[in-house]
Design a protein around this motif. Structure first.
Motif, PDB file in Angstrom:
ATOM      1  N   GLU A  67      45.618  45.008  35.486  1.00 37.07           N
ATOM      2  CA  GLU A  67      46.551  44.203  34.688  1.00 37.07           C
ATOM      3  C   GLU A  67      46.780  42.838  35.328  1.00 37.07           C
ATOM      4  O   GLU A  67      46.794  41.814  34.640  1.00 37.07           O
ATOM      5  CB  GLU A  67      47.873  44.947  34.542  1.00 37.07           C
ATOM      6  N   GLU A  68      46.951  42.807  36.645  1.00 33.52           N
ATOM      7  CA  GLU A  68      47.219  41.542  37.339  1.00 33.52           C
ATOM      8  C   GLU A  68      46.058  40.572  37.204  1.00 33.52           C
ATOM      9  O   GLU A  68      46.236  39.390  36.915  1.00 33.52           O
ATOM     10  CB  GLU A  68      47.487  41.798  38.823  1.00 33.52           C
ATOM     11  N   GLY A  69      44.848  41.079  37.429  1.00 38.81           N
ATOM     12  CA  GLY A  69      43.680  40.210  37.376  1.00 38.81           C
ATOM     13  C   GLY A  69      43.036  40.135  36.007  1.00 38.81           C
ATOM     14  O   GLY A  69      42.151  39.314  35.776  1.00 38.81           O
ATOM     15  N   ALA A  70      43.462  41.023  35.101  1.00 37.68           N
ATOM     16  CA  ALA A  70      42.932  41.107  33.735  1.00 37.68           C
ATOM     17  C   ALA A  70      41.432  41.407  33.718  1.00 37.68           C
ATOM     18  O   ALA A  70      40.722  41.016  32.789  1.00 37.68           O
ATOM     19  CB  ALA A  70      43.236  39.833  32.948  1.00 37.68           C
ATOM     20  N   GLU A  71      40.959  42.131  34.745  1.00 32.33           N
ATOM     21  CA  GLU A  71      39.538  42.471  34.845  1.00 32.33           C
ATOM     22  C   GLU A  71      39.381  43.760  35.645  1.00 32.33           C
ATOM     23  O   GLU A  71      40.218  44.083  36.478  1.00 32.33           O
ATOM     24  CB  GLU A  71      38.763  41.359  35.560  1.00 32.33           C
ATOM     25  N   PHE A  72      38.292  44.472  35.401  1.00 31.61           N
ATOM     26  CA  PHE A  72      37.926  45.598  36.249  1.00 31.61           C
ATOM     27  C   PHE A  72      36.446  45.901  36.068  1.00 31.61           C
ATOM     28  O   PHE A  72      35.800  45.407  35.140  1.00 31.61           O
ATOM     29  CB  PHE A  72      38.788  46.841  35.975  1.00 31.61           C
ATOM     30  N   VAL A  73      35.887  46.690  36.996  1.00 27.64           N
ATOM     31  CA  VAL A  73      34.474  47.070  36.958  1.00 27.64           C
ATOM     32  C   VAL A  73      34.377  48.584  37.021  1.00 27.64           C
ATOM     33  O   VAL A  73      35.063  49.228  37.833  1.00 27.64           O
ATOM     34  CB  VAL A  73      33.690  46.447  38.134  1.00 27.64           C
ATOM     35  N   CYS A  74      33.546  49.170  36.165  1.00 28.07           N
ATOM     36  CA  CYS A  74      33.282  50.608  36.183  1.00 28.07           C
ATOM     37  C   CYS A  74      31.927  50.823  36.853  1.00 28.07           C
ATOM     38  O   CYS A  74      30.891  50.519  36.266  1.00 28.07           O
ATOM     39  CB  CYS A  74      33.241  51.183  34.768  1.00 28.07           C
ATOM     40  N   ASN A  75      31.944  51.311  38.085  1.00 20.88           N
ATOM     41  CA  ASN A  75      30.721  51.574  38.820  1.00 20.88           C
ATOM     42  C   ASN A  75      30.235  52.981  38.503  1.00 20.88           C
ATOM     43  O   ASN A  75      31.036  53.905  38.358  1.00 20.88           O
ATOM     44  CB  ASN A  75      30.974  51.437  40.321  1.00 20.88           C
TER      45      ASN A  75
END
Length: 200
Positions: A67-75
């Protein structure tokens, strides 16, 4: 046999053993300050052609950082990395990097700030769309939250692309079942079926 939360005819809720195997989203995120988090989520899946979601029990760092960075990665959690996947589930203090704890190298993502796991055979870069509180039937405070992201880029190790198609089985992804059980996919278990023709 019948099981529900009132009768409890089994010592453990069988839901996780029945909705299985479940893919594991090995989620890497970055806080506003640049702290890294990496954690496996077995309540994870693709939910549209270009969207994925994972469910967090409580407001954990992966959700908060997404939420803070508005991004994520699914490895992709593979059999070769199973011990590292498990190590990153340890309850570390907020802001302490699971990458470092599990001895995992990072690799830069292409379109988002959080890095991917360098050794993972694939990684799905996402922009955070929304977090949906999963309000229970009794209307009480939600204990679980669904984090939804839109896919903006996908990394695939070239070794696993054969004639323009991803050889998922060759990556040997691990999947979660109930209790302490896991499954893995292999090329030998793959089969193909085509949808029947007809309709409008």
């Amino acid at each position: 046999m019948h099981y529900d939360s009132e009768t409890r005819t089994l010592p453990h809720n069988p839901l996780k053993a029945l909705v299985a195997p479940r893919p594991i989203g090995w989620i890497s995120t970055m806080s506003r300050e640049g702290a890294l988090n990496l954690a496996p989520y077995s309540f994870f899946n693709a939910v549209a052609d270009d969207m994925v979601a994972f469910s967090s029990s409580g407001r954990k760092d992966a959700m908060t950082f997404a939420e803070e960075g508005a991004e994520f990665v699914c490895n992709l959690a593979s059999f070769d990395l199973r011990e590292a996947v498990n190590a990153t589930s340890a309850p570390l203090p907020r802001g302490e990097s699971e990458f470092a704890f599990a001895g995992l190298a990072t690799a830069p993502s292409r379109k988002v700030r959080p890095p991917r796991v360098a050794a993972a055979p694939a990684a799905i870069e996402c922009r955070w769309l929304q977090t949906v509180p999963l309000v229970p039937l009794d209307g009480g405070e939600p204990a679980n939250f669904l984090v939804i992201g839109q896919v903006v880029s996908i990394y695939i190790d070239d070794r696993f692309v054969v004639e323009g198609r991803v050889d998922t089985g060759a990556m040997r992804p691990i999947m979660r079942a109930g209790y302490f059980d896991y499954f893995t996919a292999t090329p030998e278990t793959r089969f193909e079926m085509r949808r029947p023709k007809g309709g409008g």
